[in-house]
Design an enzyme around this catalytic site. Structure first.
Site, PDB file in Angstrom:
ATOM      1  N   ASP A   9       6.457   3.870 -10.758  1.00 44.70           N
ATOM      2  CA  ASP A   9       5.452   3.126 -10.009  1.00 44.70           C
ATOM      3  C   ASP A   9       6.142   2.779  -8.677  1.00 44.70           C
ATOM      4  OD1 ASP A   9       3.215   1.681  -9.647  1.00 44.70           O
ATOM      5  OD2 ASP A   9       4.251  -0.107 -10.623  1.00 44.70           O
ATOM      6  N   ASP A  11       5.244  -0.554  -6.563  1.00 45.80           N
ATOM      7  CA  ASP A  11       5.650  -2.107  -6.751  1.00 45.80           C
ATOM      8  C   ASP A  11       6.063  -2.641  -7.941  1.00 45.80           C
ATOM      9  OD1 ASP A  11       4.777  -1.886  -3.835  1.00 45.80           O
ATOM     10  OD2 ASP A  11       2.732  -2.244  -4.515  1.00 45.80           O
ATOM     11  N   GLY A  19       2.747  -8.523  -4.185  1.00 47.20           N
ATOM     12  CA  GLY A  19       1.449  -8.513  -3.926  1.00 47.20           C
ATOM     13  C   GLY A  19       0.999  -7.755  -2.864  1.00 47.20           C
ATOM     14  N   LYS A 135       3.826  -2.213 -15.715  1.00 51.86           N
ATOM     15  CA  LYS A 135       2.566  -2.779 -16.310  1.00 51.86           C
ATOM     16  C   LYS A 135       1.904  -1.810 -17.162  1.00 51.86           C
ATOM     17  CE  LYS A 135       1.358  -5.527 -12.372  1.00 51.86           C
ATOM     18  NZ  LYS A 135       2.552  -5.064 -11.528  1.00 51.86           N
TER      19      LYS A 135
END
Length: 175
Positions: A9, A11, A19, A135
């Site tokens: 991934d 970020d 963000g 996440k």
């Protein structure tokens, strides 16, 4: 013979997630990422980035901004003698502001579309590959695609994760 991939991934794994990162000034590499990638390459893994970029659909930055930042990121990895095979990204979000990107798609994680596309284009054995995300949606997408090792870099568990680690140094041991 099929290839193995280290899927990353962006970020939260390659760079700190503040963000909607769209500029070099806000892009800060996480300590250890270059060493992880060097180790992966030494063990014949392809390095493939799989990233949701809903900031495009939300109108926070453009496709051109994303491509410029991605080219710069590639250059930074090259300076560390690391070749990223490819970056796959999803610019969609159903609640976006730009109609062309405001859709429900099969590429936005937790759906497996980007993994399946990468596997087809690069002859990847997903079961012998590794996904690293921060996440649950990263690992859910990888699991749905059939990625064998799913590493969550966080301090909380996720049912789709095969490993939960707290730093890139722990990741090196898993390769």
């Amino acid at each position: 013979m099929r290839n193995r991939a280290l899927f990353l991934d962006r970020d939260g794994i390659i760079n700190h997630d503040y963000g909607y990162i769209a500029t070099r000034e806000r892009f800060h590499f996480i300590d250890g990422i270059f060493e992880v990638c060097r180790q992966a390459l030494a063990k014949n893994y392809l390095i493939i980035v799989i990233t949701n970029q809903s900031g495009i659909a939300r109108g926070l930055f453009s496709l051109d901004d994303f491509h410029k930042l991605t080219a710069w990121m590639h250059d930074q990895f090259k300076e560390h003698s690391i070749a990223i095979t490819q970056v796959y990204f999803c610019p969609h979000h159903p609640d976006g502001k730009l109609p062309e990107f405001s859709i429900i798609c099969s590429c936005r994680k937790p759906k497996p579309g980007l993994f399946l596309k990468a596997a087809q284009e690069h002859q990847i054995d997903l079961n012998q590959s590794i996904m690293v995300g921060d996440k649950a949606r990263d690992l859910i997408a990888a699991q749905a695609a059939g990625v064998g090792a799913r590493v969550l870099m966080a301090d909380h568990p996720c049912e789709a994760a095969t490993h939960v680690i707290s730093s890139h140094l722990h990741l090196i041991k898993l390769l």
